[in-house]
Design a protein around this motif. Structure first.
Motif, PDB file in Angstrom:
ATOM      1  N   ALA A   1      -7.122 -10.202  -3.161  1.00 61.97           N
ATOM      2  CA  ALA A   1      -7.006  -8.744  -3.280  1.00 61.97           C
ATOM      3  C   ALA A   1      -7.338  -8.248  -4.683  1.00 61.97           C
ATOM      4  N   PHE A   2      -6.891  -8.978  -5.710  1.00 58.03           N
ATOM      5  CA  PHE A   2      -7.120  -8.531  -7.084  1.00 58.03           C
ATOM      6  C   PHE A   2      -8.615  -8.504  -7.398  1.00 58.03           C
ATOM      7  N   GLY A   3      -9.325  -9.563  -7.031  1.00 55.29           N
ATOM      8  CA  GLY A   3     -10.763  -9.618  -7.265  1.00 55.29           C
ATOM      9  C   GLY A   3     -11.515  -8.582  -6.458  1.00 55.29           C
ATOM     10  N   ILE A   4     -11.050  -8.327  -5.240  1.00 54.89           N
ATOM     11  CA  ILE A   4     -11.695  -7.325  -4.385  1.00 54.89           C
ATOM     12  C   ILE A   4     -11.510  -5.935  -4.974  1.00 54.89           C
ATOM     13  N   MET A   5     -10.332  -5.691  -5.542  1.00 51.71           N
ATOM     14  CA  MET A   5     -10.084  -4.400  -6.184  1.00 51.71           C
ATOM     15  C   MET A   5     -11.026  -4.218  -7.366  1.00 51.71           C
TER      16      MET A   5
ATOM     17  N   GLY B   1      -2.507   3.035 -16.700  1.00 52.49           N
ATOM     18  CA  GLY B   1      -2.150   3.989 -15.648  1.00 52.49           C
ATOM     19  C   GLY B   1      -3.310   4.810 -15.138  1.00 52.49           C
ATOM     20  N   LYS B   2      -4.512   4.237 -15.189  1.00 53.24           N
ATOM     21  CA  LYS B   2      -5.709   4.992 -14.804  1.00 53.24           C
ATOM     22  C   LYS B   2      -6.203   4.687 -13.387  1.00 53.24           C
ATOM     23  N   LEU B   3      -5.455   3.860 -12.663  1.00 53.87           N
ATOM     24  CA  LEU B   3      -5.864   3.537 -11.293  1.00 53.87           C
ATOM     25  C   LEU B   3      -5.078   4.405 -10.315  1.00 53.87           C
ATOM     26  N   LEU B   4      -5.643   5.529  -9.943  1.00 52.24           N
ATOM     27  CA  LEU B   4      -4.984   6.421  -8.993  1.00 52.24           C
ATOM     28  C   LEU B   4      -5.191   5.886  -7.575  1.00 52.24           C
ATOM     29  N   ALA B   5      -4.098   5.718  -6.860  1.00 52.90           N
ATOM     30  CA  ALA B   5      -4.165   5.123  -5.525  1.00 52.90           C
ATOM     31  C   ALA B   5      -5.063   5.923  -4.589  1.00 52.90           C
ATOM     32  N   SER B   6      -4.997   7.241  -4.681  1.00 49.03           N
ATOM     33  CA  SER B   6      -5.789   8.084  -3.779  1.00 49.03           C
ATOM     34  C   SER B   6      -7.289   7.929  -4.006  1.00 49.03           C
ATOM     35  N   GLU B   7      -7.686   7.542  -5.224  1.00 49.01           N
ATOM     36  CA  GLU B   7      -9.103   7.365  -5.530  1.00 49.01           C
ATOM     37  C   GLU B   7      -9.562   5.928  -5.275  1.00 49.01           C
ATOM     38  N   VAL B   8      -8.653   4.980  -5.497  1.00 44.54           N
ATOM     39  CA  VAL B   8      -9.037   3.572  -5.459  1.00 44.54           C
ATOM     40  C   VAL B   8      -8.962   2.955  -4.063  1.00 44.54           C
ATOM     41  N   LEU B   9      -7.931   3.280  -3.292  1.00 46.73           N
ATOM     42  CA  LEU B   9      -7.733   2.604  -2.010  1.00 46.73           C
ATOM     43  C   LEU B   9      -8.866   2.807  -1.004  1.00 46.73           C
TER      44      LEU B   9
ATOM     45  N   LEU C   1       0.832  -1.209   0.000  1.00 46.91           N
ATOM     46  CA  LEU C   1       0.000   0.000   0.000  1.00 46.91           C
ATOM     47  C   LEU C   1       0.864   1.256   0.000  1.00 46.91           C
ATOM     48  N   ASN C   2       1.948   1.218   0.770  1.00 47.66           N
ATOM     49  CA  ASN C   2       2.850   2.366   0.810  1.00 47.66           C
ATOM     50  C   ASN C   2       3.446   2.642  -0.563  1.00 47.66           C
ATOM     51  N   GLN C   3       3.808   1.581  -1.271  1.00 46.83           N
ATOM     52  CA  GLN C   3       4.387   1.750  -2.608  1.00 46.83           C
ATOM     53  C   GLN C   3       3.355   2.282  -3.596  1.00 46.83           C
ATOM     54  N   MET C   4       2.115   1.813  -3.462  1.00 47.97           N
ATOM     55  CA  MET C   4       1.043   2.334  -4.315  1.00 47.97           C
ATOM     56  C   MET C   4       0.866   3.835  -4.107  1.00 47.97           C
ATOM     57  N   MET C   5       0.829   4.251  -2.831  1.00 50.00           N
ATOM     58  CA  MET C   5       0.631   5.664  -2.529  1.00 50.00           C
ATOM     59  C   MET C   5       1.822   6.493  -2.986  1.00 50.00           C
ATOM     60  N   SER C   6       3.026   5.955  -2.812  1.00 49.52           N
ATOM     61  CA  SER C   6       4.231   6.700  -3.207  1.00 49.52           C
ATOM     62  C   SER C   6       4.294   6.899  -4.717  1.00 49.52           C
ATOM     63  N   LYS C   7       3.912   5.856  -5.471  1.00 53.80           N
ATOM     64  CA  LYS C   7       3.928   5.958  -6.937  1.00 53.80           C
ATOM     65  C   LYS C   7       2.757   6.769  -7.466  1.00 53.80           C
ATOM     66  N   GLY C   8       1.672   6.810  -6.694  1.00 52.25           N
ATOM     67  CA  GLY C   8       0.496   7.568  -7.114  1.00 52.25           C
ATOM     68  C   GLY C   8      -0.517   6.742  -7.873  1.00 52.25           C
ATOM     69  N   SER C   9      -0.048   5.708  -8.551  1.00 48.05           N
ATOM     70  CA  SER C   9      -0.958   4.841  -9.297  1.00 48.05           C
ATOM     71  C   SER C   9      -0.712   3.391  -8.901  1.00 48.05           C
ATOM     72  N   ILE C  10      -1.723   2.542  -9.145  1.00 51.41           N
ATOM     73  CA  ILE C  10      -1.628   1.138  -8.772  1.00 51.41           C
ATOM     74  C   ILE C  10      -1.146   0.322  -9.960  1.00 51.41           C
ATOM     75  N   GLN C  11      -0.051  -0.383  -9.762  1.00 55.27           N
ATOM     76  CA  GLN C  11       0.544  -1.189 -10.814  1.00 55.27           C
ATOM     77  C   GLN C  11       0.405  -2.672 -10.480  1.00 55.27           C
ATOM     78  N   SER C  12       0.574  -3.492 -11.505  1.00 54.53           N
ATOM     79  CA  SER C  12       0.412  -4.934 -11.346  1.00 54.53           C
ATOM     80  C   SER C  12       1.379  -5.516 -10.327  1.00 54.53           C
ATOM     81  N   GLU C  13       2.596  -4.989 -10.283  1.00 55.89           N
ATOM     82  CA  GLU C  13       3.613  -5.505  -9.361  1.00 55.89           C
ATOM     83  C   GLU C  13       3.130  -5.435  -7.917  1.00 55.89           C
ATOM     84  N   GLU C  14       2.590  -4.281  -7.530  1.00 57.73           N
ATOM     85  CA  GLU C  14       2.142  -4.120  -6.146  1.00 57.73           C
ATOM     86  C   GLU C  14       0.836  -4.865  -5.875  1.00 57.73           C
ATOM     87  N   LEU C  15      -0.092  -4.825  -6.825  1.00 59.79           N
ATOM     88  CA  LEU C  15      -1.402  -5.419  -6.582  1.00 59.79           C
ATOM     89  C   LEU C  15      -1.375  -6.944  -6.677  1.00 59.79           C
ATOM     90  N   LYS C  16      -0.800  -7.472  -7.744  1.00 61.20           N
ATOM     91  CA  LYS C  16      -0.801  -8.924  -7.942  1.00 61.20           C
ATOM     92  C   LYS C  16       0.295  -9.626  -7.143  1.00 61.20           C
TER      93      LYS C  16
END
Length: 227
Positions: A136-140, A158-166, A111-126
């Motif tokens: 987690a992937f299905g819940i997202m 690159g359309k998943l902004l962490a601040s909007e999605v989390l 979660l920290n990496q998602m927030m730091s990058k600003g967007s949610i990427q496959s590496e952090e989520l999957k």
């Protein structure tokens, strides 16, 4: 003689534990105070962490470290209430599922990496969040009302902004896990952590005085030894 020796050994061990816990608490408090910025937010954060640790039976020192790190990565992107809501939901889910301390740490690292990058990427989520937090992937995807294929495309674009999605993810997590109505976790691990927290609270109380408490005593001893 054996009884006296045993008592001395026990007392020495207790003093050493108080000394170590005092050092840890000072470090944790200083770090949290630094990132929260004001005494008001610092006090609110401490009260919040006490509530979460008691409700879900989580060890307070580790919880404080996780919150401090998450606060740093999220404070410029989310409101204080949103930060607390996400943290509470993740902590509750971890406690209810009996996640190990290592797994819980990996969840917050992702979660920290998602927030730091600003967007949610496959590496952090999957590869990170998904491995530590089952489904987690299905819940997202459910949180965004899309299927998993559509979620993958959103990430790729690159359309998943962490601040909007989390914040949405935290809400969906409680619903999928069926823990919305859970107010207190009662497991053996939770009871053990609450017992540990009682000792931590006791040590903290020894330092709550206008003169600085027992930490001043320990500091004087260390300074004397150095001289």
């Amino acid at each position: 003689a054996f009884g006296v020796a045993g008592g001395i050994t026990l007392f020495a061990g207790m003093v050493q534990d108080i000394f170590q816990t005092t050092k840890e608490l000072q470090g944790l408090d200083n770090a949290l105070k630094q990132v929260t910025g004001t005494q008001e937010i610092f006090a609110r954060s401490q009260a919040f962490l006490r509530d979460v640790s008691e409700a879900y039976g989580l060890e307070i020192k580790g919880l404080t470290t996780q919150f401090t790190q998450f606060y740093v990565s999220a404070k410029d992107k989310l409101s204080g209430t949103e930060i607390e809501n996400i943290f509470r939901s993740i902590s509750k889910a971890g406690a209810a599922m009996g996640l190990s301390v290592d797994a819980q740490n990996r969840v917050f690292i992702s979660l920290n990496q998602m927030m730091s990058k600003g967007s949610i990427q496959s590496e952090e989520l999957k590869n990170q969040l998904g491995e530590a937090l089952p489904g987690a992937f299905g819940i997202m995807a459910k949180a965004l009302n899309v299927n998993e294929q559509q979620l993958g495309k959103l990430m790729k674009d690159g359309k998943l902004l962490a601040s909007e999605v989390l914040p949405k993810f935290a809400e969906a997590l409680e619903k999928v896990y069926g823990i919305e109505t859970i107010e207190r976790v009662e497991t053996l691990s939770a009871s053990q952590n609450r017992l540990s927290n009682s000792w931590t609270d006791f040590v903290r109380s020894l330092n709550e005085s206008e003169t600085g408490g027992i930490s001043v005593f320990f500091k004087s001893l260390v300074d004397t030894e150095r001289m």
